[in-house]
Design a protein around this motif. Sequence first.
Motif, PDB file in Angstrom:
ATOM      1  N   ILE A  54       0.854  -1.202   0.000  1.00 12.99           N
ATOM      2  CA  ILE A  54       0.000   0.000   0.000  1.00 12.99           C
ATOM      3  C   ILE A  54       0.884   1.245   0.000  1.00 12.99           C
ATOM      4  N   TYR A  55       1.902   1.239   0.866  1.00 16.85           N
ATOM      5  CA  TYR A  55       2.804   2.383   0.969  1.00 16.85           C
ATOM      6  C   TYR A  55       3.483   2.645  -0.372  1.00 16.85           C
ATOM      7  N   LEU A  56       3.926   1.588  -1.043  1.00 19.74           N
ATOM      8  CA  LEU A  56       4.597   1.762  -2.334  1.00 19.74           C
ATOM      9  C   LEU A  56       3.648   2.327  -3.382  1.00 19.74           C
ATOM     10  N   ARG A  57       2.407   1.841  -3.382  1.00 15.37           N
ATOM     11  CA  ARG A  57       1.424   2.375  -4.343  1.00 15.37           C
ATOM     12  C   ARG A  57       1.248   3.869  -4.125  1.00 15.37           C
ATOM     13  N   LYS A  58       1.112   4.272  -2.864  1.00 14.90           N
ATOM     14  CA  LYS A  58       0.924   5.691  -2.558  1.00 14.90           C
ATOM     15  C   LYS A  58       2.181   6.496  -2.864  1.00 14.90           C
ATOM     16  N   ASP A  59       3.351   5.932  -2.556  1.00 17.23           N
ATOM     17  CA  ASP A  59       4.602   6.629  -2.846  1.00 17.23           C
ATOM     18  C   ASP A  59       4.811   6.781  -4.345  1.00 17.23           C
ATOM     19  N   LEU A  60       4.472   5.748  -5.094  1.00 19.25           N
ATOM     20  CA  LEU A  60       4.590   5.822  -6.542  1.00 19.25           C
ATOM     21  C   LEU A  60       3.696   6.936  -7.090  1.00 19.25           C
ATOM     22  N   GLY A  61       2.500   7.034  -6.562  1.00 18.90           N
ATOM     23  CA  GLY A  61       1.609   8.118  -6.968  1.00 18.90           C
ATOM     24  C   GLY A  61       2.204   9.479  -6.637  1.00 18.90           C
ATOM     25  N   ARG A  62       2.784   9.594  -5.448  1.00 15.99           N
ATOM     26  CA  ARG A  62       3.414  10.854  -5.048  1.00 15.99           C
ATOM     27  C   ARG A  62       4.551  11.199  -6.006  1.00 15.99           C
ATOM     28  N   ARG A  63       5.361  10.191  -6.351  1.00 17.88           N
ATOM     29  CA  ARG A  63       6.486  10.420  -7.268  1.00 17.88           C
ATOM     30  C   ARG A  63       6.010  10.817  -8.661  1.00 17.88           C
ATOM     31  N   GLN A  64       4.851  10.303  -9.048  1.00 16.74           N
ATOM     32  CA  GLN A  64       4.313  10.615 -10.371  1.00 16.74           C
ATOM     33  C   GLN A  64       3.414  11.848 -10.362  1.00 16.74           C
ATOM     34  N   GLU A  81       0.433  12.164  -8.821  1.00 15.81           N
ATOM     35  CA  GLU A  81      -0.994  11.858  -8.860  1.00 15.81           C
ATOM     36  C   GLU A  81      -1.304  10.781  -7.817  1.00 15.81           C
ATOM     37  N   GLU A  82      -2.551  10.744  -7.400  1.00 16.75           N
ATOM     38  CA  GLU A  82      -2.953   9.693  -6.468  1.00 16.75           C
ATOM     39  C   GLU A  82      -3.314   8.455  -7.277  1.00 16.75           C
ATOM     40  N   LEU A  83      -2.687   7.341  -6.935  1.00 17.08           N
ATOM     41  CA  LEU A  83      -2.944   6.105  -7.666  1.00 17.08           C
ATOM     42  C   LEU A  83      -3.848   5.187  -6.848  1.00 17.08           C
ATOM     43  N   SER A  84      -4.941   4.787  -7.440  1.00 14.73           N
ATOM     44  CA  SER A  84      -5.863   3.860  -6.774  1.00 14.73           C
ATOM     45  C   SER A  84      -5.373   2.429  -6.959  1.00 14.73           C
ATOM     46  N   VAL A  85      -5.988   1.525  -6.231  1.00 15.01           N
ATOM     47  CA  VAL A  85      -5.692   0.100  -6.405  1.00 15.01           C
ATOM     48  C   VAL A  85      -5.949  -0.281  -7.859  1.00 15.01           C
ATOM     49  N   ASN A  86      -7.045   0.211  -8.417  1.00 11.36           N
ATOM     50  CA  ASN A  86      -7.392  -0.103  -9.800  1.00 11.36           C
ATOM     51  C   ASN A  86      -6.326   0.410 -10.771  1.00 11.36           C
ATOM     52  N   ASP A  87      -5.834   1.648 -10.552  1.00 16.84           N
ATOM     53  CA  ASP A  87      -4.808   2.221 -11.435  1.00 16.84           C
ATOM     54  C   ASP A  87      -3.559   1.339 -11.481  1.00 16.84           C
ATOM     55  N   VAL A  88      -3.073   0.957 -10.312  1.00 22.44           N
ATOM     56  CA  VAL A  88      -1.836   0.182 -10.245  1.00 22.44           C
ATOM     57  C   VAL A  88      -2.063  -1.245 -10.722  1.00 22.44           C
ATOM     58  N   ALA A  89      -3.205  -1.813 -10.383  1.00 25.06           N
ATOM     59  CA  ALA A  89      -3.499  -3.176 -10.844  1.00 25.06           C
ATOM     60  C   ALA A  89      -3.480  -3.225 -12.374  1.00 25.06           C
ATOM     61  N   GLN A  90      -4.058  -2.208 -13.020  1.00 26.41           N
ATOM     62  CA  GLN A  90      -4.042  -2.166 -14.483  1.00 26.41           C
ATOM     63  C   GLN A  90      -2.622  -2.096 -15.017  1.00 26.41           C
ATOM     64  N   LYS A  91      -1.793  -1.273 -14.373  1.00 32.51           N
ATOM     65  CA  LYS A  91      -0.401  -1.149 -14.814  1.00 32.51           C
ATOM     66  C   LYS A  91       0.359  -2.460 -14.612  1.00 32.51           C
ATOM     67  N   MET A  92      -0.003  -3.200 -13.575  1.00 33.52           N
ATOM     68  CA  MET A  92       0.643  -4.493 -13.303  1.00 33.52           C
ATOM     69  C   MET A  92       0.143  -5.592 -14.232  1.00 33.52           C
ATOM     70  N   GLY A  93      -1.081  -5.406 -14.749  1.00 33.95           N
ATOM     71  CA  GLY A  93      -1.685  -6.434 -15.585  1.00 33.95           C
ATOM     72  C   GLY A  93      -2.413  -7.494 -14.775  1.00 33.95           C
ATOM     73  N   ILE A  94      -2.887  -7.092 -13.583  1.00 33.49           N
ATOM     74  CA  ILE A  94      -3.667  -8.019 -12.750  1.00 33.49           C
ATOM     75  C   ILE A  94      -5.003  -7.368 -12.416  1.00 33.49           C
ATOM     76  N   GLU A  95      -5.916  -8.141 -11.880  1.00 29.86           N
ATOM     77  CA  GLU A  95      -7.233  -7.632 -11.504  1.00 29.86           C
ATOM     78  C   GLU A  95      -7.140  -6.757 -10.246  1.00 29.86           C
ATOM     79  N   ARG A  96      -8.053  -5.797 -10.131  1.00 27.58           N
ATOM     80  CA  ARG A  96      -8.090  -4.906  -8.984  1.00 27.58           C
ATOM     81  C   ARG A  96      -8.231  -5.686  -7.684  1.00 27.58           C
ATOM     82  N   HIS A  97      -9.134  -6.655  -7.673  1.00 29.65           N
ATOM     83  CA  HIS A  97      -9.353  -7.421  -6.442  1.00 29.65           C
ATOM     84  C   HIS A  97      -8.120  -8.246  -6.058  1.00 29.65           C
ATOM     85  N   THR A  98      -7.325  -8.634  -7.042  1.00 27.51           N
ATOM     86  CA  THR A  98      -6.104  -9.396  -6.766  1.00 27.51           C
ATOM     87  C   THR A  98      -5.094  -8.521  -6.024  1.00 27.51           C
ATOM     88  N   LEU A  99      -4.892  -7.301  -6.508  1.00 24.15           N
ATOM     89  CA  LEU A  99      -3.982  -6.382  -5.820  1.00 24.15           C
ATOM     90  C   LEU A  99      -4.535  -6.002  -4.455  1.00 24.15           C
TER      91      LEU A  99
END
Length: 141
Positions: A11-21, A23-41
């Motif tokens: 969770i911390y990395l997702r939020k930090d990545l958003g801060r670095r980019q 923008e605020e990154l949701s679970v859905n945003d990062v899951a899409q970038k990873m190529g996995i389902e939102r519920h999986t992340l």
Amino acid sequence: MINETVGKRLIYLRKDLGRRQGEELSVNDVAQKMGIERHTLSRLENGSKGTIESFVTALRFYRKQGYNQEWILEDNNANTPMVVPSSGQMLAVVRTLNKIKECVTDYSAELEEQLKNLGFDAVEIRNFHKDSELVLPVELS
């Protein structure tokens, strides 16, 4: 599969990545970038369920973003850097350290001369170390 601590770190990395980019990154945003389902992340971040494949996918994704996998996985990561520095970043650190060393070297001769003028001999000056407390004989106003 993964424990709560590792999930919180994801969770911390997702939020930090958003801060670095920027923008605020949701679970859905990062899951899409990873190529996995939102519920999986979401499950990985909650430390509940997840497959080894999805966990490895998350680790690889964050590694490509520059994050240190050891920081994610170690029980005690207090002395483990969160981000793997690039060679350019390390070069910048080394250059800054060299500048600091030059300043210390430049001023050490001046300090030694001032101390000699105050009556300290070379042996006493060499024994003066960083943990020494400077005590002035008179209070300066």
